[in-house]
Design a protein around this motif. Structure first.
Motif, mmCIF file in Angstrom:
data_model
loop_
_atom_site.group_PDB
_atom_site.id
_atom_site.type_symbol
_atom_site.label_atom_id
_atom_site.label_comp_id
_atom_site.label_asym_id
_atom_site.label_seq_id
_atom_site.Cartn_x
_atom_site.Cartn_y
_atom_site.Cartn_z
ATOM 1 N N ARG A 73 -4.579 9.473 -1.011
ATOM 2 C CA ARG A 73 -3.440 9.061 -1.418
ATOM 3 C C ARG A 73 -2.571 10.520 -2.124
ATOM 4 O O ARG A 73 -1.227 10.742 -1.679
ATOM 5 C CB ARG A 73 -3.369 7.995 -2.407
ATOM 6 C CG ARG A 73 -2.123 7.717 -2.922
ATOM 7 C CD ARG A 73 -2.219 6.523 -3.933
ATOM 8 N NE ARG A 73 -2.270 5.243 -3.269
ATOM 9 C CZ ARG A 73 -2.363 4.350 -3.878
ATOM 10 N NH1 ARG A 73 -2.133 4.179 -5.136
ATOM 11 N NH2 ARG A 73 -2.411 3.061 -2.906
ATOM 12 N N THR A 94 2.181 3.913 1.148
ATOM 13 C CA THR A 94 0.937 3.388 0.611
ATOM 14 C C THR A 94 0.245 2.262 1.332
ATOM 15 O O THR A 94 -0.852 1.873 1.077
ATOM 16 C CB THR A 94 0.930 3.385 -0.865
ATOM 17 O OG1 THR A 94 2.204 2.614 -1.226
ATOM 18 C CG2 THR A 94 1.418 4.718 -1.486
ATOM 19 N N GLU A 109 0.846 11.531 -0.200
ATOM 20 C CA GLU A 109 2.065 11.617 -0.766
ATOM 21 C C GLU A 109 3.057 12.819 -1.165
ATOM 22 O O GLU A 109 4.020 12.837 -0.851
ATOM 23 C CB GLU A 109 1.987 10.645 -2.145
ATOM 24 C CG GLU A 109 1.632 9.306 -1.840
ATOM 25 C CD GLU A 109 1.511 8.538 -3.378
ATOM 26 O OE1 GLU A 109 1.259 9.189 -4.307
ATOM 27 O OE2 GLU A 109 1.008 7.259 -3.090
ATOM 28 N N LEU A 167 -1.267 4.784 4.734
ATOM 29 C CA LEU A 167 -2.584 5.225 3.977
ATOM 30 C C LEU A 167 -3.727 4.384 4.509
ATOM 31 O O LEU A 167 -4.862 4.762 4.992
ATOM 32 C CB LEU A 167 -2.414 5.181 2.665
ATOM 33 C CG LEU A 167 -3.641 5.376 1.687
ATOM 34 C CD1 LEU A 167 -4.122 6.632 2.036
ATOM 35 C CD2 LEU A 167 -3.433 5.157 0.012
#
Length: 370
Positions: free
Chosen positions: A351, A11, A355, A15
């Protein structure tokens, strides 16, 4: 999906990288629309920003300014404060730096003027941030409203001072007199020439090193001091932090003082390092762009540094693109807007998919290895 099972780098690093890539892909459509090959445009921008020594100097010069304003916003974010007053705080910080250079610069060399300018510029920027902080903490005035209002007040104050007080006689330009040459912050090529290294001339100056020092300072302050812990606690849950004995008013004021101080340092790069006089609108939107830098950098000094380098690339590369193809410089603003859109407003769009993909590909493997 358990967030705890997803490594931070997914993240924090992966990302944002994908979001930036998407922004550049959409930018490619824009270049196709204006009959410019996206590949050629990318080559020109890269060559202009990193392809030769002078271009690198300009890129790092812009990067330096973004580091200061980005760190200012990032520190406030950790306390849950949306400080969009970096523009005004940098402006008033510039007044402090300029006054030091206009007075002390007449008698002392730069290596004495520079530390004093750091202190005074930081104090001026912090003082300008303190009033909105106090109003937020004691009166409940929203920090977003007060800081943006103080941007306009700072602009009006500086315009008055440059016209009525600081402007030399027999001139119509809204600017102060030029600082004494001895107070000018040495350019990087001048500094390295003292050690026998030749560099191409550029606006890059010694404040770049100070910006890196500020990155280290913010890292230590936020993650390795009690004050930093209290700031992050207030940012996570103000009610719980107050219940635990953390004084909300003190933390809000402290955070904004540090934030305003960092914004005030912006003038070291621009005024003492390059312009050598106080000019109207010398901040040029860097305070607002600092918000995007902090968002992209996930409010971490390393992230802010990398995001600042990206925006420095866009500024310098966009200038080369404008020179090469004659496109409007506002095309750079569009590119910045796309980066902000994908890394800010649309940050969470990808996201869940990223993930979930990571968990499907690697989580089972990690469990079997364990």
């Amino acid at each position: 999906m358990s967030q705890a099972r997803v490594p931070a780098w997914v993240t924090v690093a992966l990302l944002p990288a994908i979001n930036v890539l998407l922004a550049f892909l959409v930018s490619a459509l824009l270049f196709i629309y204006i009959d410019i090959s996206p590949i050629d445009a990318a080559k020109v921008m890269w060559q202009g920003a990193f392809g030769y020594a002078e271009g690198i100097g300009y890129t790092l010069y812009y990067t330096t300014g973004f580091i200061f304003t980005g760190l200012a916003v990032a520190v406030a974010f950790h306390a849950g404060l949306f400080n969009i007053g970096g523009e005004g705080q940098a402006y008033i910080g510039g007044l402090g730096v300029g006054l030091v250079c206009l007075t002390l610069g007449e008698f002392a060399p730069w290596y004495i003027v520079f530390p004093v300018a750091i202190v005074v510029g930081g104090v001026f920027g912090a003082a300008w941030a303190f009033i909105p902080a106090y109003l937020q903490a004691k009166r409940g005035s929203h920090i977003v409203i007060t800081t943006i209002m103080f941007n306009f007040i700072a602009a009006s104050l500086m315009a008055y001072l440059l016209v009525e007080v600081l402007k030399p006689e027999n001139t119509m330009a809204t600017e102060s007199r030029v600082f004494a040459v001895g107070s000018w912050l040495p350019k990087m090529h001048e500094f390295f020439a003292l050690f026998g290294y030749e560099m191409s001339a550029s606006p890059l100056n010694l404040s770049f090193f100070f910006a890196l020092v500020c990155c280290v300072f913010v890292w230590l302050f936020i993650w390795h001091t009690r004050w930093g812990y209290e700031i992050r606690s207030v940012g996570s849950n103000p009610s719980a932090a107050t219940y635990a004995g953390i004084k909300y008013v003190r933390i809000v004021c402290l955070t904004m003082l540090v934030s305003g101080m960092l914004a005030g340092f912006f003038a070291l790069n621009v005024l003492q390092g390059e312009l050598h006089q106080i000019k109207l609108n010398f901040v040029e939107g860097f305070g607002f762009t600092g918000i995007a830098v902090a968002l992209m950098g996930r409010n971490h000094p390393i992230g802010v540094l990398l995001a600042s380098l990206l925006f420095g690339f866009l500024y310098q590369g966009g200038a080369e693109l404008s020179f090469e193809y004659g496109v409007d410089r506002n095309i750079v603003v569009v590119l910045q807007g796309l980066v902000i859109l994908f890394c800010g407003a649309l940050e969470h769009m990808l996201r869940p998919s990223i993930e979930n993909t990571y968990l499907k590909l690697f989580a089972k493997t990690n469990e079997e290895a364990a």
